[in-house]
Design a protein around this motif. Structure first.
Motif, PDB file in Angstrom:
ATOM      1  N   UNK B 193       0.792  -1.174   0.011  1.00 27.28           N
ATOM      2  CA  UNK B 193      -0.027   0.162   0.027  1.00 27.28           C
ATOM      3  C   UNK B 193       0.754   1.136   0.095  1.00 27.28           C
ATOM      4  N   UNK B 194       1.971   0.992   0.939  1.00 26.07           N
ATOM      5  CA  UNK B 194       2.734   2.190   0.876  1.00 26.07           C
ATOM      6  C   UNK B 194       3.419   2.542  -0.495  1.00 26.07           C
ATOM      7  N   UNK B 195       3.836   1.424  -1.083  1.00 30.43           N
ATOM      8  CA  UNK B 195       4.770   1.516  -2.365  1.00 30.43           C
ATOM      9  C   UNK B 195       3.555   2.189  -3.430  1.00 30.43           C
ATOM     10  N   UNK B 196       2.179   1.700  -3.211  1.00 29.31           N
ATOM     11  CA  UNK B 196       1.318   2.374  -4.276  1.00 29.31           C
ATOM     12  C   UNK B 196       1.080   3.939  -4.171  1.00 29.31           C
ATOM     13  N   UNK B 197       1.140   4.141  -2.867  1.00 27.68           N
ATOM     14  CA  UNK B 197       1.087   5.533  -2.486  1.00 27.68           C
ATOM     15  C   UNK B 197       2.347   6.266  -2.975  1.00 27.68           C
ATOM     16  N   UNK B 198       3.345   5.750  -2.814  1.00 26.97           N
ATOM     17  CA  UNK B 198       4.789   6.387  -3.210  1.00 26.97           C
ATOM     18  C   UNK B 198       4.537   6.672  -4.740  1.00 26.97           C
ATOM     19  N   UNK B 201       2.661   9.457  -5.763  1.00 24.95           N
ATOM     20  CA  UNK B 201       3.230  10.803  -5.708  1.00 24.95           C
ATOM     21  C   UNK B 201       4.047  11.117  -6.589  1.00 24.95           C
ATOM     22  N   UNK B 202       4.901   9.953  -7.120  1.00 26.39           N
ATOM     23  CA  UNK B 202       5.677  10.097  -8.420  1.00 26.39           C
ATOM     24  C   UNK B 202       5.046  10.443  -9.447  1.00 26.39           C
ATOM     25  N   UNK B 203       4.115   9.766  -9.823  1.00 26.86           N
ATOM     26  CA  UNK B 203       3.189  10.201 -10.947  1.00 26.86           C
ATOM     27  C   UNK B 203       2.924  11.676 -10.763  1.00 26.86           C
TER      28      UNK B 203
END
Lengths: 255, 255
Positions: B193-198, B201-203
């Motif tokens: 989930x954290x990775x997805x959120x990350x 943000x990058x996007x």
DNA sequence: TCTGCGTTATGACGTTACGTCAGGGTCAAG
DNA sequence: CTTGACCCTGACGTAACGTCATAACGCAGA
């Protein structure tokens, strides 16, 4: 009252840069604290910003110092004018880049059609670049108006035109030299005729624009400071000898 | 077979420049005569022209040497592509100047209306200049397409947006750090989930453009070579610690 | 009060892309 | 046989800082 790092951050420069500007006397902090720290005020920030802007224009720190020293005396009124002048410098640069881009475009399409050897491809581009570079340092002699005038007459300058003009000047020099050798008086009819012909040729470049003429004179007056290599050896021979200039000036009643 | 001066004249450079290029190994003449004179061929001229063009783009001689060394292997086929890439660099520069010009314009008209103190006048102009300067050296990381993509998303970046993004990232870092401290597995649901959120943000910066993402990665990978001062001390603190990156990469199954 | 870290100062050498002599061969022309 | 025009290789100068090195200042925590 800011210490150096704070101040540097405000202006987006490094501490070292401020040290440097202090050392060369370009921008010294208004005062030092008891321990020797540099203390800057907002007033200094304004000055620094002027400096940074001029630096962006490509002006050397030495020249910036001179400009700011002499310019500080001038009334503030022409701040807008100054800004306009500086904008014109940038426009020149932008247009220069634009011309190079067009040259690239032309070369690129030319390459697509017939597969020329690629070396002739860069030829034209670099020609454009070189023109732009030489133009770059003449900026300081011509006023913005003069530069614009030159710009407008630019399309007229093709190689053959160039060749004809060079030939005309050669003939001109020869004729004036001949007159001098024959001890013709500058103020005589022949002298005046020569002077008229001379001015006609000058007009060929200035387009009759007095601003351009003024810039040209400034440029010539400062010829001692021309970067070496701007005038090729053969072009050097094609420059008018001082005695010719003196003769013409005399014929024009200017000295 | 040209001797150095002839050759220099052809390319509009000084003899000293050729000496220099020879010494640093950037461009050596194909051969020397018995007496030690440098003898250049037209082939050398082509190479020199490539060099001069790259120099005009602002690339250091060192980098030019590298480019030419590695680029020589590549098939000639992408000469057009190379030219296109170089043109895009120039377009960037031209547009940068254009933006500065607009900033000057805005400041100028603003000054005409209400007579603001002139120091705030330069403020906005210099902001633009600084943006353009920092952008300038990121060029080598982003492909032309990526740069264009960034350019298009540029209007979205206002100060408040910037502030929000910074805050978001702060929170992000804190949360990942917390997960690490609690010994959460990267491949766990929370980790994913954290990775997805990350990535979300990058996007926000990449706009979902893979070319931009690639450039960003290159940029980050080469962070050891960033000119000092590009990241302000407080921004430095805001950069993700390597362990955070490792955690995310693991959660994405990339390492 | 001592320690430590951040900031500041000065000094001095490094860097880039050449410019500018200095000292000394080469070569064709007069 | 001497110019004058080129050529060579050092080697130092330049602009605008970057990058240590060394040392003092200053303020917070133990």
């Amino acid at each position: 009252m800011l210490r150096i790092q704070q101040f540097a951050k405000l202006a987006n420069v490094t501490v070292r840069t401020l040290h440097h500007y202090d050392r060369i006397g370009l921008l010294s902090p208004t005062l030092r604290s008891a321990n020797g720290y540099r203390l800057y005020r907002m007033e200094d920030l304004a000055q620094l910003e002027r400096i940074l802007f001029l630096r962006y224009l490509g002006i050397s720190l030495r020249e910036i110092a001179d400009l700011l020293a002499t310019g500080a005396q001038l009334p503030e009124q022409d701040l807008a004018a100054t800004l306009a002048r500086q904008a014109s410098v940038l426009r020149q640069r932008r247009d220069g880049i634009d011309r190079v881009l067009h040259a690239i475009d032309r070369a690129s399409t030319a390459m697509k059609k017939n597969d020329k050897p690629d070396w002739s491809l860069y030829q034209t581009i670099l020609e454009e670049i070189h023109m732009q570079e030489t133009q770059d340092w003449t900026q300081k002699y011509y006023s913005p108006e003069a530069q614009q005038a030159i710009e407008e007459r630019r399309p007229l300058w093709n190689p053959e035109m160039q060749a004809k003009v060079t030939a005309d000047w050669q003939q001109m020099y020869a004729d004036v030299q001949s007159a001098i050798d024959r001890n013709v008086e500058p103020v005589s009819d022949e002298g005046k005729a020569l002077a008229a012909r001379w001015m006609k040729l000058v007009e060929g470049f200035t387009g009759g624009n007095p601003a351009v003429l003024e810039g040209l004179n400034k440029l010539y007056a400062d010829r001692a400071n021309w970067p070496s290599g701007t005038v090729s050896p053969e072009a050097e021979k094609n420059m008018p000898k001082p005695e010719l200039m003196i003769f013409i000036r005399a014929a024009l009643g200017k000295a």
